[in-house]
Design a protein around this motif. Structure first.
Motif, PDB file in Angstrom:
ATOM      1  N   LEU A   1     -14.119  14.950  -5.899  1.00  0.00           N
ATOM      2  CA  LEU A   1     -14.099  13.635  -6.552  1.00  0.00           C
ATOM      3  C   LEU A   1     -12.985  12.747  -6.004  1.00  0.00           C
ATOM      4  O   LEU A   1     -13.197  11.583  -5.687  1.00  0.00           O
ATOM      5  CB  LEU A   1     -13.911  13.827  -8.061  1.00  0.00           C
ATOM      6  N   TYR A   2     -11.791  13.303  -5.940  1.00  0.00           N
ATOM      7  CA  TYR A   2     -10.647  12.504  -5.481  1.00  0.00           C
ATOM      8  C   TYR A   2      -9.608  13.467  -4.922  1.00  0.00           C
ATOM      9  O   TYR A   2      -8.714  13.931  -5.634  1.00  0.00           O
ATOM     10  CB  TYR A   2     -10.069  11.678  -6.638  1.00  0.00           C
TER      11      TYR A   2
ATOM     12  N   THR B   1      -8.535  16.203  -7.807  1.00  0.00           N
ATOM     13  CA  THR B   1      -8.635  15.880  -9.225  1.00  0.00           C
ATOM     14  C   THR B   1     -10.058  16.147  -9.736  1.00  0.00           C
ATOM     15  O   THR B   1     -11.018  15.643  -9.154  1.00  0.00           O
ATOM     16  CB  THR B   1      -8.261  14.408  -9.468  1.00  0.00           C
ATOM     17  N   TYR B   2     -10.150  16.921 -10.801  1.00  0.00           N
ATOM     18  CA  TYR B   2     -11.381  17.222 -11.564  1.00  0.00           C
ATOM     19  C   TYR B   2     -12.420  18.043 -10.810  1.00  0.00           C
ATOM     20  O   TYR B   2     -12.930  19.019 -11.334  1.00  0.00           O
ATOM     21  CB  TYR B   2     -12.040  15.949 -12.110  1.00  0.00           C
ATOM     22  N   ILE B   3     -12.767  17.628  -9.584  1.00  0.00           N
ATOM     23  CA  ILE B   3     -13.775  18.384  -8.832  1.00  0.00           C
ATOM     24  C   ILE B   3     -13.175  18.775  -7.490  1.00  0.00           C
ATOM     25  O   ILE B   3     -12.763  17.908  -6.716  1.00  0.00           O
ATOM     26  CB  ILE B   3     -15.053  17.557  -8.619  1.00  0.00           C
TER      27      ILE B   3
ATOM     28  N   MET C   1     -16.339  24.514 -11.934  1.00  0.00           N
ATOM     29  CA  MET C   1     -15.822  23.508 -12.862  1.00  0.00           C
ATOM     30  C   MET C   1     -14.456  23.890 -13.433  1.00  0.00           C
ATOM     31  O   MET C   1     -14.198  25.042 -13.747  1.00  0.00           O
ATOM     32  CB  MET C   1     -16.807  23.330 -14.011  1.00  0.00           C
ATOM     33  N   ILE C   2     -13.606  22.896 -13.541  1.00  0.00           N
ATOM     34  CA  ILE C   2     -12.249  23.100 -14.065  1.00  0.00           C
ATOM     35  C   ILE C   2     -12.299  23.540 -15.529  1.00  0.00           C
ATOM     36  O   ILE C   2     -13.065  23.011 -16.322  1.00  0.00           O
ATOM     37  CB  ILE C   2     -11.437  21.797 -13.889  1.00  0.00           C
TER      38      ILE C   2
ATOM     39  N   ALA D   1      -6.986   6.792 -16.058  1.00  0.00           N
ATOM     40  CA  ALA D   1      -5.864   7.713 -15.861  1.00  0.00           C
ATOM     41  C   ALA D   1      -5.977   8.283 -14.462  1.00  0.00           C
ATOM     42  O   ALA D   1      -6.885   9.060 -14.175  1.00  0.00           O
ATOM     43  CB  ALA D   1      -5.908   8.831 -16.896  1.00  0.00           C
ATOM     44  N   ASP D   2      -5.100   7.855 -13.593  1.00  0.00           N
ATOM     45  CA  ASP D   2      -5.161   8.308 -12.206  1.00  0.00           C
ATOM     46  C   ASP D   2      -3.752   8.410 -11.627  1.00  0.00           C
ATOM     47  O   ASP D   2      -2.773   8.437 -12.376  1.00  0.00           O
ATOM     48  CB  ASP D   2      -6.060   7.391 -11.370  1.00  0.00           C
TER      49      ASP D   2
ATOM     50  N   LYS E   1      -5.891  15.559 -18.700  1.00  0.00           N
ATOM     51  CA  LYS E   1      -7.101  14.873 -18.233  1.00  0.00           C
ATOM     52  C   LYS E   1      -7.582  13.875 -19.274  1.00  0.00           C
ATOM     53  O   LYS E   1      -7.164  13.907 -20.429  1.00  0.00           O
ATOM     54  CB  LYS E   1      -8.191  15.887 -17.891  1.00  0.00           C
ATOM     55  N   THR E   2      -8.438  12.981 -18.816  1.00  0.00           N
ATOM     56  CA  THR E   2      -9.061  12.004 -19.705  1.00  0.00           C
ATOM     57  C   THR E   2      -9.617  12.725 -20.935  1.00  0.00           C
ATOM     58  O   THR E   2     -10.323  13.728 -20.796  1.00  0.00           O
ATOM     59  CB  THR E   2     -10.184  11.273 -18.934  1.00  0.00           C
TER      60      THR E   2
ATOM     61  N   GLN F   1     -19.305  17.259 -14.951  1.00  0.00           N
ATOM     62  CA  GLN F   1     -18.337  17.923 -14.072  1.00  0.00           C
ATOM     63  C   GLN F   1     -16.971  17.251 -14.148  1.00  0.00           C
ATOM     64  O   GLN F   1     -16.020  17.717 -13.534  1.00  0.00           O
ATOM     65  CB  GLN F   1     -18.841  17.882 -12.623  1.00  0.00           C
ATOM     66  N   MET F   2     -16.920  16.119 -14.856  1.00  0.00           N
ATOM     67  CA  MET F   2     -15.654  15.382 -14.966  1.00  0.00           C
ATOM     68  C   MET F   2     -15.632  14.682 -16.320  1.00  0.00           C
ATOM     69  O   MET F   2     -16.682  14.461 -16.917  1.00  0.00           O
ATOM     70  CB  MET F   2     -15.553  14.350 -13.833  1.00  0.00           C
ATOM     71  N   PRO F   3     -14.446  14.361 -16.829  1.00  0.00           N
ATOM     72  CA  PRO F   3     -14.376  13.605 -18.078  1.00  0.00           C
ATOM     73  C   PRO F   3     -14.491  12.113 -17.793  1.00  0.00           C
ATOM     74  O   PRO F   3     -14.343  11.692 -16.655  1.00  0.00           O
ATOM     75  CB  PRO F   3     -12.976  13.943 -18.590  1.00  0.00           C
ATOM     76  N   GLY F   4     -14.752  11.338 -18.832  1.00  0.00           N
ATOM     77  CA  GLY F   4     -14.822   9.894 -18.636  1.00  0.00           C
ATOM     78  C   GLY F   4     -15.731   9.248 -19.653  1.00  0.00           C
ATOM     79  O   GLY F   4     -15.889   9.749 -20.752  1.00  0.00           O
TER      80      GLY F   4
ATOM     81  N   VAL G   1     -14.581   7.195 -14.488  1.00  0.00           N
ATOM     82  CA  VAL G   1     -13.233   7.753 -14.644  1.00  0.00           C
ATOM     83  C   VAL G   1     -12.411   7.349 -13.431  1.00  0.00           C
ATOM     84  O   VAL G   1     -12.968   7.134 -12.350  1.00  0.00           O
ATOM     85  CB  VAL G   1     -13.279   9.297 -14.826  1.00  0.00           C
ATOM     86  N   MET G   2     -11.114   7.205 -13.600  1.00  0.00           N
ATOM     87  CA  MET G   2     -10.203   6.818 -12.515  1.00  0.00           C
ATOM     88  C   MET G   2     -10.697   5.555 -11.802  1.00  0.00           C
ATOM     89  O   MET G   2     -10.657   5.463 -10.574  1.00  0.00           O
ATOM     90  CB  MET G   2     -10.002   7.974 -11.520  1.00  0.00           C
ATOM     91  N   LYS G   3     -11.189   4.596 -12.582  1.00  0.00           N
ATOM     92  CA  LYS G   3     -11.613   3.296 -12.065  1.00  0.00           C
ATOM     93  C   LYS G   3     -12.776   3.377 -11.091  1.00  0.00           C
ATOM     94  O   LYS G   3     -12.978   2.472 -10.286  1.00  0.00           O
ATOM     95  CB  LYS G   3     -10.425   2.558 -11.413  1.00  0.00           C
TER      96      LYS G   3
ATOM     97  N   ASN H   1     -19.020   7.256 -11.075  1.00  0.00           N
ATOM     98  CA  ASN H   1     -19.475   8.374 -10.273  1.00  0.00           C
ATOM     99  C   ASN H   1     -20.903   8.747 -10.668  1.00  0.00           C
ATOM    100  O   ASN H   1     -21.194   8.954 -11.844  1.00  0.00           O
ATOM    101  CB  ASN H   1     -18.549   9.579 -10.488  1.00  0.00           C
TER     102      ASN H   1
ATOM    103  N   ILE I   1     -15.109  17.188 -19.721  1.00  0.00           N
ATOM    104  CA  ILE I   1     -15.504  18.072 -18.632  1.00  0.00           C
ATOM    105  C   ILE I   1     -16.241  19.269 -19.259  1.00  0.00           C
ATOM    106  O   ILE I   1     -15.801  19.789 -20.280  1.00  0.00           O
ATOM    107  CB  ILE I   1     -14.242  18.488 -17.850  1.00  0.00           C
TER     108      ILE I   1
END
Lengths: 325, 79
Positions: free
Chosen positions: A11-12, A58-60, A106-107, A211-212, A290-291, B7-10, B41-43, B46, B69
């Motif tokens: 993801l990032y 981050t996240y992934i 997955m985290i 949140a980054d 995390k968010t 797979q991610m929060p948001g 998420v993170m601006k 996705n 997540i």
């Protein structure tokens, strides 16, 4: 030519090292690993020098293919790690060979994993650091997050701890719910009533989607500023002051209802009152929030902040010692 | 019952833009790799892509709600 193939960037994912301090006066934040402890430990696990560059995801997590024999270690957030679809342990040194593929599921806890590779990610240094600062596109790999199909240069690997070397359990991260961020109150806390400052400390704040690496925007309460006629040079929002340098980790509250904690890639100054600064060690903690997670602020003094920093240094040295023995 | 997990929060969105039609309606058929939703998420927005084909029998999160997540986004039935 020794390189790392990025099959999938996640993801990032960015190249980060300890950071790029010393340029704050020209408006350049330090960047660098958000969780400095996990970054340092990952480098120790593969025998890298302390200033080697790692990957922060981050996240992934990314999917990485190796092209030669290396030591690798994963620290930070809790995520299942596999090498060629077989599980490998985090916080532990393992060896990889040509064609081996590292991947993440997955985290389960935390937000950011760190991947250290023996020899380090040897992208060119910019102003003394390999850290990526994406907002201006400098450092790291082409100044940006990793994309599918990228290739990264790796440095020459020295000797590292033998495969299977592990960080003692008590020196790994724990992920508790409710993250406490120790905070030194100031510089502009005089702009808040005492009751408001207390409610800031008593409020459980929730990490929003914004949140980054730049900052974390939080939600959960409302803060009242003391009414005043704004001084010359300050904006009209009660949260405005005459411009000042923002401490890294400082907390500002534009509009009074959504505090923002400025982090490694944040703007270096501006006209919002900073009501406190989380201690440098606890930037490691917020890096793993995390968010959706809950955080709270606890007031501490400077001596506590310095003691916490010394304790982190000591923990890193204990890891170094444990891996040597 | 197979579910699709975040797979991610948001913040979860079922459509590419506020005025657009949803990517997929409940009861709709999806194929592997198809975008079924967005998570902001993170601006960044996705795209959430289906890892396998099937039918979306039910969405478990409302458009615009926060998602964590690992949270189930949708129930997937067989084609």
């Amino acid at each position: 030519m020794s390189q790392l193939n990025v099959v999938s960037g996640g993801l990032y994912t960015t190249v980060q090292d300890r950071g790029r301090p010393g340029h704050y006066r020209i408006g350049m934040p330090p960047s660098g690993a958000m969780d400095q402890y996990s970054c340092a430990v990952a480098n120790l696990l593969v025998g890298n020098p302390d200033d080697a560059a790692v990957l922060e995801a981050t996240y992934i997590g990314p999917r990485l293919e190796f092209t030669d024999r290396r030591l690798v270690a994963v620290t930070g957030a809790d995520a299942p790690v596999t090498l060629n679809d077989e599980p490998v342990e985090a916080w532990q040194t393992f060896a990889v060979g040509p064609g081996d593929v590292l991947a993440f599921a997955m985290i389960r806890g935390g937000a950011r994993v760190y991947i250290a590779i023996g020899g380090g990610v040897s992208v060119p240094r910019y102003l003394g650091s390999r850290s990526t600062y994406t907002l201006t596109g400098i450092g790291g790999h082409q100044g940006r997050k990793l994309a599918d199909g990228d290739t990264l240069p790796l440095g020459a690997a020295g000797d590292g701890p033998p495969a299977g070397s592990a960080v003692p359990e008590d020196l790994r991260l724990r992920f508790d719910s409710g993250i406490e961020l120790r905070t030194v109150i100031g510089l502009c806390s005089y702009r808040l009533t005492e009751a408001t400052l207390q409610s800031f400390l008593d409020t459980p704040w929730k990490v929003t989607k914004d949140a980054d690496r730049v900052g974390y925007r939080l939600r959960g309460g409302k803060l009242d500023f003391i009414e005043r006629e704004q001084p010359f040079g300050a904006g009209s929002d009660p949260a405005n002051v005459v411009d000042l340098g923002y401490p890294i980790g400082s907390i500002q509250v534009p509009g009074g209802d959504e505090p923002i904690v400025l982090l490694n890639d944040a703007v270096t100054g501006g006209g919002y009152a900073t009501i406190g600064t989380i201690i440098s060690v606890d930037r490691d903690r917020i890096a793993q929030a995390k968010t959706g997670d809950q955080v709270s602020f606890t007031s501490v003094d400077l001596d506590t902040a310095l003691a916490a920093r010394a304790r982190r240094r000591d923990r890193i040295e204990r890891v170094r010692g444990a891996l040597r023995s | 019952m197979t579910t699709i997990k975040a797979q991610m929060p948001g913040v979860f969105y079922r459509r590419p833009s506020p005025e657009a039609d949803p990517y997929v309606e409940e009861g709709g058929t999806i194929s592997e790799g198809q975008t079924i939703a967005l998570i902001e998420v993170m601006k960044t927005f996705n795209e959430i892509k289906a890892e396998q084909g099937g039918t979306i029998s039910k969405f478990l999160i409302a458009d615009g709600d926060e998602v964590d997540i690992g949270q189930d986004i949708a129930e997937l039935g067989s084609v």
